[in-house]
Design a protein around this motif. Structure first.
Motif, PDB file in Angstrom:
ATOM      1  N   GLU A 105       2.629  -7.753  10.280  1.00  0.00           N
ATOM      2  CA  GLU A 105       2.939  -6.652   9.087  1.00  0.00           C
ATOM      3  C   GLU A 105       4.619  -7.279   8.576  1.00  0.00           C
ATOM      4  O   GLU A 105       5.250  -7.422   9.482  1.00  0.00           O
ATOM      5  CB  GLU A 105       3.004  -5.374   9.180  1.00  0.00           C
ATOM      6  CG  GLU A 105       3.341  -4.474   8.218  1.00  0.00           C
ATOM      7  CD  GLU A 105       2.871  -2.968   8.111  1.00  0.00           C
ATOM      8  OE1 GLU A 105       2.165  -2.724   9.121  1.00  0.00           O
ATOM      9  OE2 GLU A 105       3.573  -2.273   7.293  1.00  0.00           O
ATOM     10  N   ASP A 116       2.970  -5.360   3.183  1.00  0.00           N
ATOM     11  CA  ASP A 116       3.255  -3.874   2.913  1.00  0.00           C
ATOM     12  C   ASP A 116       4.000  -3.718   1.681  1.00  0.00           C
ATOM     13  O   ASP A 116       5.203  -4.361   1.574  1.00  0.00           O
ATOM     14  CB  ASP A 116       3.949  -3.178   4.172  1.00  0.00           C
ATOM     15  CG  ASP A 116       4.282  -1.655   3.656  1.00  0.00           C
ATOM     16  OD1 ASP A 116       4.656  -1.229   2.883  1.00  0.00           O
ATOM     17  OD2 ASP A 116       3.728  -0.969   4.669  1.00  0.00           O
ATOM     18  N   HIS A 130       7.580  -2.141   2.349  1.00  0.00           N
ATOM     19  CA  HIS A 130       8.538  -2.955   3.157  1.00  0.00           C
ATOM     20  C   HIS A 130       9.108  -4.201   2.302  1.00  0.00           C
ATOM     21  O   HIS A 130      10.240  -4.377   2.563  1.00  0.00           O
ATOM     22  CB  HIS A 130       7.724  -3.390   4.410  1.00  0.00           C
ATOM     23  CG  HIS A 130       7.183  -2.232   5.038  1.00  0.00           C
ATOM     24  ND1 HIS A 130       6.567  -2.297   6.307  1.00  0.00           N
ATOM     25  CD2 HIS A 130       7.325  -0.667   4.959  1.00  0.00           C
ATOM     26  CE1 HIS A 130       6.178  -1.365   6.746  1.00  0.00           C
ATOM     27  NE2 HIS A 130       6.685  -0.288   6.278  1.00  0.00           N
ATOM     28  N   HIS A 137      -0.766  -3.032   2.569  1.00  0.00           N
ATOM     29  CA  HIS A 137      -0.456  -1.615   2.792  1.00  0.00           C
ATOM     30  C   HIS A 137       0.108  -1.314   1.464  1.00  0.00           C
ATOM     31  O   HIS A 137       1.181  -1.845   0.798  1.00  0.00           O
ATOM     32  CB  HIS A 137       0.512  -1.555   3.723  1.00  0.00           C
ATOM     33  CG  HIS A 137      -0.125  -1.329   5.071  1.00  0.00           C
ATOM     34  ND1 HIS A 137       0.385  -1.694   6.308  1.00  0.00           N
ATOM     35  CD2 HIS A 137      -1.362  -1.275   5.495  1.00  0.00           C
ATOM     36  CE1 HIS A 137      -0.317  -1.461   7.241  1.00  0.00           C
ATOM     37  NE2 HIS A 137      -1.547  -1.277   6.660  1.00  0.00           N
ATOM     38  N   ASN A 188       1.900   1.076  -0.767  1.00  0.00           N
ATOM     39  CA  ASN A 188       2.833   2.197  -0.557  1.00  0.00           C
ATOM     40  C   ASN A 188       3.764   2.032  -1.817  1.00  0.00           C
ATOM     41  O   ASN A 188       4.473   1.011  -2.103  1.00  0.00           O
ATOM     42  CB  ASN A 188       3.236   2.259   0.455  1.00  0.00           C
ATOM     43  CG  ASN A 188       2.485   2.420   1.733  1.00  0.00           C
ATOM     44  OD1 ASN A 188       1.454   2.818   1.823  1.00  0.00           O
ATOM     45  ND2 ASN A 188       2.618   1.380   2.803  1.00  0.00           N
ATOM     46  N   GLU A 209      -0.888   4.056   2.592  1.00  0.00           N
ATOM     47  CA  GLU A 209      -0.299   4.852   3.881  1.00  0.00           C
ATOM     48  C   GLU A 209       0.670   5.652   3.187  1.00  0.00           C
ATOM     49  O   GLU A 209       2.002   5.466   3.562  1.00  0.00           O
ATOM     50  CB  GLU A 209       0.474   3.841   4.724  1.00  0.00           C
ATOM     51  CG  GLU A 209      -0.514   2.843   5.509  1.00  0.00           C
ATOM     52  CD  GLU A 209       0.324   1.837   6.158  1.00  0.00           C
ATOM     53  OE1 GLU A 209       1.496   1.221   5.537  1.00  0.00           O
ATOM     54  OE2 GLU A 209      -0.023   1.520   7.549  1.00  0.00           O
TER      55      GLU A 209
END
Ligand SMILES: [Zn+2]
Ligand SMILES: [Zn+2]
Length: 283
Positions: A142, A175, A178, A212, A214, A257
């Motif tokens: 990730e 992500d 991130h 992911h 987010n 998430e």
């Protein structure tokens, strides 16, 4: 692109399917075992059979597992590294048992040693985990937000690791929060284009196998890992529209998430927000 979410597998993995259906998820991420302990509880065959049947019945898209948060595969501490190998291999076997797409893990920290100093050990430990759990399940590194000594906030690092791991099962989970925190401006059309060009050059877009999804509570380049609900954060609905319009993401499953309205994790409003944006992109 399918839109899914992290859901709880409490009470048995098969229970996760109903929870995913309840919030409108088209695919799901689960923990195969508690993410805050080393102890791995094997999934009884009867539960995995029920899981597969329920997922098929609900026409669920690909399931991904998320590894334990304790995993620190590049740790200079040999006992921690050894436990990490065991944990990844246990969870990879669970992925295989559930017919999941794969396992997502955080490359974690080099604990002040520096990326280059832990590189060889990181690679050989990942190879050990893969060798100990034969099958097709992917092992996805990730992208990280880049706080402290965390590995993987630069695509170059992930690309070098994956090339050295040299396995068709090694891939990447992107992500959005991130990557944003790591300084890649994916909410902007030109910024996203440059980000994905860099991803392609350093890693290869064919290895982008999960997202992911987010939003971000913290600003671009903050290095802080703080997920927000879709549309409430600094990536924003317009940012997700830009991301979801890009051809590189069209075949990649998205997993929320986010904290959710009630702080109990991804919920229907977040799934619906992404579906609305997907529809607006014509997807
Ligand atoms: Zn994530
Ligand atoms: Zn995070």
């Amino acid at each position: 692109m399918l839109i899914g979410a992290h859901v709880s597998a409490a009470g048995g993995v098969e229970k996760a399917v109903g929870r995913a259906v309840d919030i409108g998820a088209e695919c799901m991420q689960i923990f195969a075992s508690s993410p805050r302990t080393w102890r791995f509880r094997p999934i009884p065959e009867s539960n995995s059979d029920k899981f597969r049947a329920a997922a098929e019945e609900a026409s669920m898209g690909p399931t991904v597992l998320h590894a334990s948060y304790l995993v620190a595969i590049g740790s200079p501490d040999p006992s921690l590294a050894e436990k990490s190998v065991q944990s990844l291999s246990d969870h990879l076997q669970a992925a295989e048992q559930l017919g999941a797409l794969g396992l997502i893990f955080h490359p974690a920290s080099h604990r002040g040693k520096g990326f280059d100093a832990v590189f060889d050990q990181f690679v050989s430990n990942v190879q050990k985990a893969l060798d100990a759990s034969p099958g097709d399940a992917l092992l996805m590194l990730e992208t990280s937000a880049g706080s402290g000594d965390h590995i993987g906030s630069k695509f170059e690092e992930l690309g070098r690791l994956i090339k050295a791991i040299d396995s068709p099962r090694a891939a990447v989970c992107f992500d959005t929060q991130h990557v944003w925190a790591a300084g890649y401006n994916i909410a902007d059309r030109d910024g996203l284009e440059a980000t994905l060009e860099e991803f392609d050059r350093e890693i290869g877009l064919d290895l982008l196998r999960s997202v992911h999804a987010n939003d971000s509570m913290r600003e671009l380049g903050s290095s802080v890992d703080r997920h927000d609900n879709i549309g409430d954060g600094l990536i924003g609905e317009a940012g997700f529209h830009t991301i979801m319009s890009h051809p590189a993401f069209q075949e990649v499953p998205f997993y929320l998430e986010v904290p959710g309205a009630g702080k109990s994790g991804p919920d229907r409003p977040n799934v619906e927000a992404l579906k609305r944006i997907r529809a607006a992109t014509g997807g």
